[in-house]
Each structure stands twice: as structure tokens, then as C-alpha cells.
Design a protein around this motif. Structure first.
Motif, short mmCIF file in Angstrom:
data_model
loop_
_atom_site.label_atom_id
_atom_site.label_comp_id
_atom_site.label_asym_id
_atom_site.label_seq_id
_atom_site.Cartn_x
_atom_site.Cartn_y
_atom_site.Cartn_z
N SER A 12 0.78 -1.28 0.04
CA SER A 12 -0.02 0.10 -0.08
C SER A 12 0.82 1.24 -0.06
CB SER A 12 -0.77 0.01 1.22
OG SER A 12 -1.72 0.90 1.08
N ALA A 13 0.30 2.33 0.20
CA ALA A 13 0.84 3.66 0.25
C ALA A 13 0.40 4.34 1.14
CB ALA A 13 0.74 4.43 -1.23
N ASP A 14 1.12 5.49 1.65
CA ASP A 14 0.56 6.47 2.74
C ASP A 14 -1.00 7.09 2.12
OD1 ASP A 14 1.96 7.74 0.70
OD2 ASP A 14 2.47 9.60 1.87
N ALA A 15 -0.85 7.48 0.84
CA ALA A 15 -1.99 8.27 0.36
C ALA A 15 -2.08 8.20 -1.14
CB ALA A 15 -2.01 9.73 0.88
N GLY A 16 -3.52 8.52 -1.51
CA GLY A 16 -3.63 8.47 -2.80
C GLY A 16 -4.08 10.03 -3.00
N SER A 17 -4.40 10.67 -4.13
CA SER A 17 -4.83 12.17 -4.32
C SER A 17 -5.76 12.16 -5.42
CB SER A 17 -3.51 12.89 -4.59
OG SER A 17 -3.66 14.24 -4.67
N ARG A 18 -7.00 12.86 -5.03
CA ARG A 18 -7.91 13.20 -5.83
C ARG A 18 -8.59 14.62 -5.75
NH1 ARG A 18 -12.09 9.36 -8.09
NH2 ARG A 18 -13.85 10.95 -8.26
N SER A 19 -8.43 14.97 -6.92
CA SER A 19 -8.56 16.56 -7.23
C SER A 19 -8.01 17.30 -6.24
CB SER A 19 -10.13 16.76 -7.10
OG SER A 19 -10.67 16.10 -8.00
N GLY A 20 -6.62 17.11 -6.02
CA GLY A 20 -5.55 17.84 -4.84
C GLY A 20 -5.99 17.60 -3.57
N LYS A 21 -6.71 16.43 -3.20
CA LYS A 21 -6.91 16.27 -1.66
C LYS A 21 -6.45 14.85 -1.45
CE LYS A 21 -10.98 16.53 0.07
NZ LYS A 21 -12.37 16.68 -0.13
N VAL A 29 -6.00 11.23 -0.27
CA VAL A 29 -7.02 10.25 0.47
C VAL A 29 -6.04 9.28 1.29
CG1 VAL A 29 -8.28 8.39 -0.19
CG2 VAL A 29 -7.83 10.19 -1.89
N PRO A 30 -6.17 9.21 2.64
CA PRO A 30 -5.45 8.48 3.70
C PRO A 30 -5.69 7.08 3.36
CG PRO A 30 -7.61 9.24 4.50
CD PRO A 30 -7.65 9.65 3.22
N TYR A 31 -4.89 6.43 2.39
CA TYR A 31 -4.76 4.72 2.20
C TYR A 31 -4.32 4.08 3.47
CZ TYR A 31 -5.57 5.07 -2.94
OH TYR A 31 -6.08 5.18 -4.19
N LYS A 32 -3.26 4.57 3.97
CA LYS A 32 -2.72 3.69 5.27
C LYS A 32 -3.64 3.71 6.50
CE LYS A 32 0.52 1.59 7.49
NZ LYS A 32 -0.02 1.23 8.77
N MET A 33 -4.33 4.88 6.51
CA MET A 33 -5.35 4.85 7.55
C MET A 33 -6.52 3.93 7.41
SD MET A 33 -7.48 8.37 9.20
CE MET A 33 -9.02 8.10 8.05
N LEU A 34 -7.04 4.16 6.18
CA LEU A 34 -8.18 3.17 5.60
C LEU A 34 -7.84 1.65 5.74
CD1 LEU A 34 -9.26 5.33 2.71
CD2 LEU A 34 -10.60 5.04 4.75
N LEU A 35 -6.44 1.42 5.41
CA LEU A 35 -6.11 -0.07 5.39
C LEU A 35 -5.94 -0.44 6.86
CD1 LEU A 35 -4.77 -2.46 4.18
CD2 LEU A 35 -2.65 -1.38 4.15
N ASP A 36 -5.36 0.34 7.78
CA ASP A 36 -5.27 0.10 9.27
C ASP A 36 -6.59 -0.33 9.54
OD1 ASP A 36 -2.51 0.12 9.34
OD2 ASP A 36 -2.38 2.19 10.10
N ARG A 66 4.72 8.21 -0.24
CA ARG A 66 4.70 9.50 -1.02
C ARG A 66 4.94 10.72 -0.46
NH1 ARG A 66 -0.36 9.12 -4.53
NH2 ARG A 66 0.91 10.01 -6.20
N GLY A 67 4.81 10.49 0.81
CA GLY A 67 4.89 11.95 1.50
C GLY A 67 3.86 12.74 1.51
N LEU A 68 2.68 12.15 1.40
CA LEU A 68 1.37 13.05 1.19
C LEU A 68 0.54 12.86 2.53
CD1 LEU A 68 -0.27 11.74 -2.41
CD2 LEU A 68 1.23 13.94 -1.73
N ALA A 69 0.71 11.82 3.32
CA ALA A 69 0.04 11.72 4.49
C ALA A 69 0.86 11.28 5.79
CB ALA A 69 -1.31 11.06 4.25
N PRO A 70 0.75 11.55 6.98
CA PRO A 70 1.26 10.85 7.78
C PRO A 70 1.06 9.35 7.83
CG PRO A 70 -0.48 12.09 8.81
CD PRO A 70 -0.49 12.28 7.26
N MET A 71 2.39 8.54 8.28
CA MET A 71 2.20 7.38 7.94
C MET A 71 2.85 6.59 9.14
SD MET A 71 3.79 5.15 4.72
CE MET A 71 5.38 4.95 5.25
N ALA A 72 2.14 5.95 10.05
CA ALA A 72 2.56 5.31 11.22
C ALA A 72 2.85 3.79 10.79
CB ALA A 72 1.68 5.27 12.45
N LEU A 73 4.21 3.27 11.08
CA LEU A 73 4.24 1.79 10.82
C LEU A 73 4.29 0.92 11.95
CD1 LEU A 73 7.75 2.19 8.54
CD2 LEU A 73 5.23 2.18 7.93
N ALA A 74 3.43 -0.01 12.03
CA ALA A 74 3.27 -0.78 12.96
C ALA A 74 4.33 -1.85 13.13
CB ALA A 74 1.95 -1.68 12.68
#
Ligand code: ATP
Ligand code: MG
Length: 632
Positions: free
Chosen positions: A162-171, A173-180, A198-206
Motif C-alpha cells: 500500500s501507500a501513505d495516500a492517494g490524491s483526488r482532485s488535489g486532496k 486520500v489516507p490509504y494507510k489509515m483506511l488500510l489499518d 509518497r510523503g502525502l499523509a502521515p504514515m505510522a508503521l506498525a
């Protein structure tokens, strides 16, 4: 007989000879001996005993002739990134990725779930799985935790990428949070989660579970990973259907048959040549992304464009800018995306040099005539409708241009593709219906190479879902409703359960929708049948207009509604006339852009709307509710 009808007839009469020839389009480690094992119908095993590898055919095979040519062109209008990978660079990245997966303990046959935005690493991950014989299951990045959790439990992946985040229309999308959250919800737990930051959203590693891809990639900088030679029928991937008709099904695909089917389709259907560029606007989370962003173009030695962004940002000309800049030769999109463009200035279609483009292919839902005309005139290129499903992996009905330039008929995706014995049956008697009569679209087995082998982990559901819906016959039925004209062209009228029965007349919702969308003010429309004490069912329409000012007040709405009803009357007759036309700002759709007619119907009839996990924008449901309640 035309050249194409001969080609098609031969594929059905001499399937072994036909597909043996096609099998030469790819490279095999051990040669094809037997072509088809159909000893356990409806299961079909293509090229049993022969071994090959999808990644080898997509990359390694091209290195001697085109190592420095573009293989993957990445364009993100979300992050402003553009980067081209040659076949040699793609080879290096996929080797590193494969080595990382091996180091995490992934073995041949293990599942790897890919929950990724449209970034090159997503494609590397898929190809790396193929390289080592792991089974990827890509889950569309737009899905949230609940949908993801169901798929985790069904596929039981050893590793999730997975990735930290996607981006949709400039916003972001917190993939990591949704995945957790999804992992929390799921009963099955993956051993590792491999994270691209990708450096788009905070990403805590378990700790112990989550691994940073950048760190692992550096460790594998010079690693080379041998291709695992899979028996043709070993699974390459699992992909869940869109869920338009209910609980998604895990479509399982083989390896050799899929490679052959895609290579053949590039040649006969899409007319794509090695060294050319292919641009599919889909997402890797859908079957079009698997077949025509990742595997198909690369198998053919073409460059493929991986695009992250919407069709209208920074403006409605973005796709055409990409076509011009990268000299795109073949393009693939969906009617739903074209309808989005239709709300933009048509001059944008002419701003760029599209001379490299041979054709625009559209699939995924019925292509209505007005939309087809609008786009083909707008870009001045042939628009090729093609009909298929997640289950089949490649087109069932199209006009295979690589074999013969068959004329297009607006409103029809064309004729059955080679390998498909398509028929129409009466849904109550099971009798075969002839030309110009409506019937259930079905395929007489065996399904050609590339089609699903089974439902993941559930052979029984495969047989009961697909092979038992036409009375008295064991044919593969697609739940779609169609009609064939005297020239053998098929018209898809929608799903069998989208048929409305008004006072004994059976009407496809699509016919009524087509009629309504021929009104110049209408951008999009959904028609559903709802229970009516007198007539059995009546049609109700929900329309999105191009210019909201045209329905701003009750008088304007009444006038527009009147015009639309008159149009339907004149084109289809009074039986087809909807009892109401409601105006809404948007329609409820799946994440893949398909209309959720069943959901609209449930709301209209005051029933529970059911499983809404695949819905794109829940506020569209509110719109429908408001339209119903707001205007008695
Ligand atoms: P589910 O099977 O989970 O309900 P789905 O059928 O929408 O979802 P897909 O496999 O993505 O999932 O879509 C295939 C369906 O899309 C076809 O069966 C058909 O109904 C529709 N379709 C695809 N292409 C076309 C086309 N060119 N014209 C008309 N309908 C199309
Ligand atoms: Mg389906």
C-alpha cells in the motif's frame, strides 16, 4: 463470407488449431503440447502442461530489441509528476520489487493484496508478483475500509502492498489509515504490510508488521530474480467484480491463456503494435487496468501510460494533451468518463494534435448514441465500443479492426469476438432466439482463453452463478439482455433485471435512457422500473441536465419534463413513457462509474438500499431521496 466471419467461424470450429496459432504470440518456457482440456465442463483449461510467465513476456522478452524504449510513462496531474521508464528500467524496478517480496517470505501461490493509488510502484508490484508466481489481488484504491476488509478475508493475503495516500482532485486520500481500519475489521491478518511513502499523509508503521518499501528497495538494489515458470493454468490473479449486482465475486484468472488472449486482442481488436503507445484512462483496480494498462500493452511491446488524476484537471483537455505529448496511438476509456467531458467546452477536444491516435475504445457500460457521436465528432477519430466483463478479461463483442475494418453501428459494440460462441436465449423457456428478438446474452462453453477459471475458492459458486441461469441449458450467462440484428451485430439492452415490464411490455431501461439522452439538454440519465398496482411496473427517470439553469424553477422543470416525455413518446411509444422525470445534480454510481439502478429502484420503492460499499458518492442517494420527496 467476410474475412472476419471466416476468422470467427474457424475459432469456433477448429479451436485447437486457432488457439495454437495464437499461442505463438507469446513465449513459452516449455512448448504448447495440448491446447485445451475441457474434460470437466464448464471448467476449461487452456494449454495444459505448458509453462510461461507473464512478467517475462511483458518485460524480459523485449529487452534484446527495445531495452531503451519507453515501457511505462507515468503522468500525475495530482502531484505534478511525469516520469518515463524504459523497458530496462522497468526490468530493474520489478526485479527489486520481486526481491523485496521474496525477502518478506512471499512464495509461489501466496496472495499479495495491492491497495495502491495510480503510481508506478503499483505496476511494479503486480509485475513482481507475476514474476515470482505470487497471486496478486488489486483492490481499487477508492474503496474504503469495509470493502477492503471483505476482500482481505476472501483473498487471505500474506502481504499487503500500500501507500501513505492517494490524491483526488488535489486532496489526499489516507490509504494507510483506511488500510489499518480494514485490517482491524478483517478476521484474517496479513504477515506484512509493505508501504510506499509518497510523503502525502502521515504514515505510522506498525512494528514487526509494516515495512518501508524505500528501505527494502535499497537493500535489493542489484538483486536479480528469476522468473517462476508457471504451468499455464496456475492462477495469475484474483480480481473482484464491480459489485453492481450485489456481493463482489473473486474472479480467478490463469496465466498462459490470459497471456495469449491479451496478446491476440492487441493484434486483432486494438491494432496496437510494438513501439507504439497505449493510454487507458482506467485504474489498475479494474479489469481494464489489469488487461490494458499493465499486461496487454507490455506483452505487445508497447509503452503504457499510467495516469493519476481526473479527466478535467487542470482542465478538460488534459487527456488530449497527454495524447499529443506522448504520441498516443491507442486509447481506452469508459462512457462514464466521456459523459464527464461532455459537460465541458467541446473546443477543448480540438486544442491538441491528435494525429498519432488511431482509435478510442470505450467499454464498461452501454455507450449511448449521442455520447458516441459527440466524442467521435469532437476528436475526429473512430470510437470503438466493446463489450466485456471482469470475468472475461478481454472483449466479448467488438469490431476486431485488426482482422477486418468492419463498419461500426452506433449503439452496438459489434459482433462476437473470435473464440466466443455468443447466443441469445429466451429467459423463461431457454429456447434460442433469432435475429431482432430480445434475449439473454449467453456464451456456449468452453470459454476462450483469458476468461475466468473459477471464483476464487468457490468452484460451486462459479458453476451456480454463471452456468445455470438459462433454463435447461448449461451456458455461461452474463445477466445482460441483448438483441442481434440481421448483420449479426449485437445491441446490449442492459442487465436482465433492468428490464421493466409495463402492462405486459418488456422494455430495457437502456432503450428509454437512450431516448431521453437524445434530448440536447440532458447530460446523463437513469431509468428504473418501480412497482405499480395497475401496470405491474412503471418507468421513472432521473436526469442530470447540462445546464442547471434550465431546471432552476418549477416551471422550467415542468417544461423540460414535458419535452422529454414527448421525445420518448415519439421514439418508443407511450408504453415506454416514464411516469415522472426527476432532475438531480448527480446519479448514484459504483466506484467504476456504473449506474446503481437497483439502489435507485429500492429507494423509489421505499425498500432498504442494501450493500452500499461500492457506491462512489453517497450524497447522490440523498439527491434521489430529495427529488422523490421534494416534488410530489
Ligand atoms: P457485478 O458483476 O459485481 O455486479 P459488474 O457486472 O458491473 O459488477 P464488470 O465486470 O466491471 O462488473 O462489468 C461488466 C458489465 O458491464 C457487463 O456485464 C455489462 O453489463 C456492462 N458492460 C460492459 N461493457 C459494456 C458495453 N460496451 N455495452 C454495454 N454494457 C457493457
Ligand atoms: Mg457482472
Amino acid at each position: 463470407m467476410s474475412r472476419y466471419s471466416e476468422f470467427h467461424a474457424r475459432s469456433l470450429q477448429q479451436p485447437e488449431a486457432f488457439w495454437r496459432e495464437q499461442s505463438e504470440l507469446i513465449e513459452w518456457k516449455s512448448p504448447v503440447d495440448r491446447v485445451l482440456d475441457a474434460s470437466r465442463p464448464p471448467f476449461a483449461r487452456w494449454f495444459p502442461g505448458a509453462s510461461t510467465n507473464l512478467c517475462y513476456n511483458a518485460i524480459d522478452r523485449h529487452l534484446p530489441s527495445r531495452a531503451d524504449q519507453p515501457a511505462l510513462i507515468y503522468v500525475s496531474t495530482e502531484t505534478g509528476t511525469e516520469k518515463t521508464y524504459s523497458f530496462a528500467e522497468l526490468h530493474r524496478e520489478v526485479n527489486r520489487f520481486a526481491a523485496v517480496l521474496l525477502a518478506l517470505g512471499v512464495l509461489r501461490g501466496d496472495r499479495v493484496l495491492v491497495y495502491m493509488p495510480m503510481i508506478p510502484e503499483a505496476v511494479f508490484a503486480m509485475l513482481a508478483c507475476a514474476r515470482i508466481g505470487a497471486i496478486h489481488s488489486v483492490v481499487f484504491g477508492g474503496f474504503a475500509s469495509h470493502s477492503l476488509a471483505t476482500r482481505i478475508d476472501d483473498a487471505r493475503p500474506k502481504v499487503i502492498v500500500s501507500a501513505d495516500a492517494g490524491s483526488r482532485s488535489g486532496k489526499a486520500v489516507p490509504y494507510k489509515m483506511l488500510l489499518d481500519q480494514a485490517i482491524e475489521l478483517a478476521s484474517f491478518a496479513p504477515e506484512h504490510v509493505l508501504m510506499v511513502n509518497r510523503g502525502l499523509a502521515p504514515m505510522a508503521l506498525a512494528p514487526g508488521r509494516d515495512v518501508d518499501f524505500a528501505v527494502e528497495r535499497r537493500k535489493q538494489w542489484d538483486s536479480k530474480v528469476e522468473c517462476a515458470w508457471l504451468e499455464s493454468n496456475e492462477p495469475s490473479y484474483i480480481l473482484y467484480t464491480s459489485g453492481t449486482t450485489g456481493r463482489p465475486k473473486g474472479v480467478q484468472r490463469d496465466t498462459g491463456g490470459y497471456a495469449v488472449a491479451l496478446a491476440a486482442s492487441m493484434k486483432h481488436v486494438f491494432g496496437g503494435e510494438a513501439g507504439e503507445t497505449y493510454f487507458s484512462t482506467s485504474d489498475i483496480g479494474w479489469v481494464v487496468g489489469h488487461s490494458y494498462i499493465v499486461y496487454g500493452p507490455l506483452l505487445a511491446g508497447m509503452a503504457t501510460i499510467v495516469y493519476e488524476g481526473t479527466p478535467i484537471r487542470p482542465d478538460g483537455a488534459i487527456w488530449w494533451r497527454i495524447v499529443e505529448q506522448y504520441r498516443v496511438n491507442v486509447m481506452f476509456s469508459a462512457p462514464t468518463a466521456i459523459r464527464v467531458l461532455k459537460k465541458q467546452d467541446p473546443a477543448l477536444l480540438r486544442r491538441h494534435d491528435l494525429s498519432s491516435l488511431k482509435a478510442l475504445f470505450l467499454a464498461g457500460e452501454p455507450l449511448d448514441e449521442p455520447t458516441a457521436h459527440w466524442i467521435s465528432e469532437g476528436i475526429g477519430k473512430p470510437v470503438v465500443d466493446n463489450y466485456w466483463q471482469t470475468e472475461t478479461g478481454w472483449p466479448i463483442i467488438a469490431t476486431p479492426r485488426g482482422v477486418e475494418a468492419l463498419p461500426a453501428k452506433f449503439g452496438s459494440p459489434g459482433v462476437p469476438c473470435y473464440g466466443y460462441d455468443v447466443r441469445l436465449f429466451d429467459e423463461t423457456t431457454g429456447a434460442e432466439v433469432g435475429s431482432n428478438a430480445k434475449g439473454v446474452v449467453a456464451i456456449v462453453g468452453p470459454l476462450p482463453p483469458g476468461c475466468m477459471s473459477t471464483i476464487w475458492g468457490d468452484d460451486e459458486r462459479f458453476v451456480s452463478t454463471y452456468w445455470h441461469s438459462v433454463p435447461g441449458r448449461s451456458v455461461y450467462s452474463t445477466f445482460d439482455w441483448g438483441i442481434r440484428d440481421n448483420d449479426g451485430y449485437y445491441f446490449i439492452l442492459g442487465r436482465t433485471d433492468d428490464v421493466i415490464n409495463v402492462a405486459g411490455h418488456r422494455l430495457g431501461t437502456r432503450e428509454i435512457e437512450e431516448s431521453i439522452s437524445s434530448h440536447p439538454g440532458v447530460a446523463e440519465v437513469a431509468v428504473v422500473g418501480i412497482a405499480d398496482a395497475l401496470k405491474g411496473q412503471v418507468a421513472i427517470a432521473f436526469a442530470v441536465v447540462r445546464n442547471p439553469a434550465e431546471v432552476a424553477d418549477p416551471a422550467a422543470r415542468a417544461q423540460m419534463e414535458g419535452e422529454i416525455l414527448k421525445l420518448v413518446d415519439s421514439q418508443l411509444g407511450a408504453v415506454a413513457r416514464p411516469s415522472r422525470v426527476h432532475f438531480v445534480a448527480g446519479l448514484p454510481k459504483t466506484r467504476s462509474g456504473k449506474l446503481l439502478r437497483r439502489t435507485i429502484q429500492a429507494i423509489c420503492e421505499g425498500r432498504d438500499a442494501g450493500d452500499l460499499t461500492t457506491i462512489e458518492d453517497p450524497t447522490a442517494l440523498e439527491q434521489v431521496r430529495l427529488a422523490l420527496g421534494g416534488r410530489p
